[in-house]
Design a protein around this motif. Structure first.
Motif, short mmCIF file in Angstrom:
data_model
loop_
_atom_site.label_atom_id
_atom_site.label_comp_id
_atom_site.label_asym_id
_atom_site.label_seq_id
_atom_site.Cartn_x
_atom_site.Cartn_y
_atom_site.Cartn_z
N ASP A 59 -8.02 3.48 0.16
CA ASP A 59 -7.18 2.39 0.64
C ASP A 59 -8.13 1.43 1.37
OD1 ASP A 59 -5.54 0.67 2.07
OD2 ASP A 59 -4.33 2.25 3.00
N GLN A 98 -2.06 -8.78 1.91
CA GLN A 98 -1.64 -9.60 3.05
C GLN A 98 -2.61 -9.67 4.23
OE1 GLN A 98 -0.17 -6.76 2.02
NE2 GLN A 98 0.66 -5.53 3.67
N LYS A 99 -3.84 -9.19 4.03
CA LYS A 99 -4.83 -9.31 5.11
C LYS A 99 -5.91 -10.33 4.71
CE LYS A 99 -3.21 -4.81 5.94
NZ LYS A 99 -2.50 -4.93 7.16
N THR A 144 -6.53 0.01 10.37
CA THR A 144 -6.05 -1.25 10.94
C THR A 144 -5.51 -1.09 12.36
OG1 THR A 144 -5.21 -1.52 8.68
CG2 THR A 144 -4.69 -3.27 10.23
N ALA A 148 0.84 -1.19 0.00
CA ALA A 148 0.00 0.00 0.00
C ALA A 148 0.88 1.25 0.00
CB ALA A 148 -0.90 -0.02 1.23
N THR A 149 2.03 1.13 0.62
CA THR A 149 2.90 2.30 0.78
C THR A 149 3.35 2.88 -0.57
OG1 THR A 149 3.61 1.41 2.89
CG2 THR A 149 5.04 3.06 1.91
C1 LIG Z 1 -4.96 0.24 5.89
C2 LIG Z 1 -3.50 0.07 5.59
N1 LIG Z 1 -2.91 0.85 4.68
C3 LIG Z 1 -1.61 0.73 4.38
C4 LIG Z 1 -0.80 -0.19 5.00
C5 LIG Z 1 0.64 -0.30 4.63
O1 LIG Z 1 0.78 -1.45 3.88
P1 LIG Z 1 2.13 -1.98 3.27
O2 LIG Z 1 2.96 -2.43 4.41
O3 LIG Z 1 1.67 -3.10 2.38
O4 LIG Z 1 2.77 -0.88 2.50
C6 LIG Z 1 -1.36 -1.05 5.94
C7 LIG Z 1 -0.52 -2.05 6.62
O5 LIG Z 1 -0.85 -2.73 7.52
C8 LIG Z 1 -2.74 -0.91 6.25
O6 LIG Z 1 -3.31 -1.69 7.18
#
Ligand SMILES: Cc1ncc(COP(=O)(O)O)c(C=O)c1O
Length: 361
Positions: A174, A197-198, A154, A76-77
């Motif tokens: 997101d 990954q969730k 989260t 997501a980042t």
């Molecule tokens: C809602 C949400 N957005 C973004 C992220 C960041 O994800 P990533 O580590 O895949 O970049 C997370 C990670 O837990 C998340 O829960």
């Protein structure tokens, strides 16, 4: 093997049926004489894997043909940066700061243009959500290239189950930690994305669903947007602009099929609601524990809670480990406890957690 009760926030529990299928096929994928891990991403076999994954996802979410589905990397980042580079045509966007990941996305967007804060609940430690009326009111004050929200927070255990009405302003979301947890009306979004990954597979795959028209002309900042993050290029290349996460896409496809066999998103939603209700009901009646998210803002996916006497929390966590319960330590920003109740977490695991907390009580 004695399987643990897995409440990790992500990477998280995967359906056991999927893990077994991966194991069964790992050495010899579909009689090909090689492992999926060894297969070219340009092979016919892999093309079928990614096509099947997309088809299954389209069935589950009823994704209209005018939306594109991308399977990317970078989590997501990376989307935090990719979204403004693709969509900030006039350099103005609105961000709803409902938690830490929304804030990170907003901070990233400021590198590329003006990212206005439409509403924030940081002053309330993100224990509750901004109201839709505040978001709608602030979004109406100026023309925006898009409004950005994180639907499920989260870390703080809050989630939006209703969306603001924004007129013609595109909504970008997101949905990492609520993706595939319930039916979504895709047409209410212009772009949504989720780290897998969730609820959707292993870490390393990010699924982007985007309205074709929004990306058809290329990235708004094509001059500086890395080709990898240019959604137009990725869509044209069917997510195969470079080597994708072949294994992750394969497993995600199996998870999508597992959800279809479960009965689809309505059935998954009922299962998730029942698990969350059981745990919240327990917390609401406990003399020892309490939920930290404001009741109207509660997430069904991530249940955050604390002990009335926080000096007891180390003992709660240590005892959980001994009871075969893993992943209930709260995020390092907030402490306390958090149980993530994603699709693959069974009611039996939730009951085991409740029984453990009762015995601790
Ligand atoms: C809602 C949400 N957005 C973004 C992220 C960041 O994800 P990533 O580590 O895949 O970049 C997370 C990670 O837990 C998340 O829960």
């Amino acid at each position: 093997m004695q399987r643990k009760h897995i409440f990790n926030a992500g990477p998280a529990a995967l359906p056991q049926e999927v893990l077994r299928e991966v194991q069964d096929n790992l050495l010899n994928y579909d009689g090909s004489g090689m492992s999926i891990l060894e297969m070219s991403h340009r092979s016919q076999s892999f093309q079928s894997i990614i096509d099947d994954a997309e088809a299954s996802l389209r069935r589950l979410l009823k994704i209209p043909a005018r939306y594109r589905v991308l399977f990317l990397q970078g989590g997501a980042t990376l989307q935090f940066a990719g979204i403004p580079l693709n969509l900030m045509k006039t350099g103005q966007a609105g961000y709803v700061i409902s938690g830490n990941f929304a804030k990170k996305a907003w901070q990233e967007a400021q590198k590329y243009g003006e990212a206005h804060v439409l509403a924030s609940t940081e002053q309330l430690n993100f224990a509750q959500l901004p109201t839709l009326a505040d978001i709608e009111g602030a979004a109406a004050l100026q023309p925006l290239d898009y409004v950005y929200m994180c639907l499920n927070n989260t870390i703080f255990g809050t989630a939006f189950y209703e969306l603001p009405y924004l007129g013609n302003t595109p909504l970008v979301a997101d949905v990492s930690s609520c993706f595939l947890s319930a039916p979504f009306d895709i047409e209410r979004f212009d772009l949504l994305y989720a780290g897998a990954q969730k609820n959707a597979g292993p870490a390393g795959v990010t699924i982007v669903i985007v309205r074709d028209e929004l990306i058809a002309k290329g990235a708004a900042r094509a001059d500086i947007c890395p080709s990898y993050m240019n959604y137009h290029i990725q869509a044209q290349q069917g997510s195969l602009y470079n080597t994708p996460n072949t294994f992750g896409i394969y497993v995600a496809g199996l998870v999508f099929r597992w959800i279809e066999q479960f009965g689809g998103l309505e059935a998954i939603a009922a299962h998730n609601r029942a698990k969350a209700r059981a745990l919240y009901d327990f917390l609401d009646s406990s003399p020892c524990f309490y939920g930290t998210a404001e009741k109207n803002s509660r997430s069904w996916m991530n249940v955050t809670f604390r002990a009335q006497d926080d000096a007891l929390e180390a003992a709660v966590l240590a005892g959980a480990d001994a009871a075969g319960i893993v992943g209930i330590r709260g995020h390092r920003l907030v402490g306390g406890m958090r149980a993530s109740l994603y699709n693959a977490v069974s009611m039996e695991s939730v009951q085991a957690l409740i029984n453990y907390l009762k015995s601790f009580e």
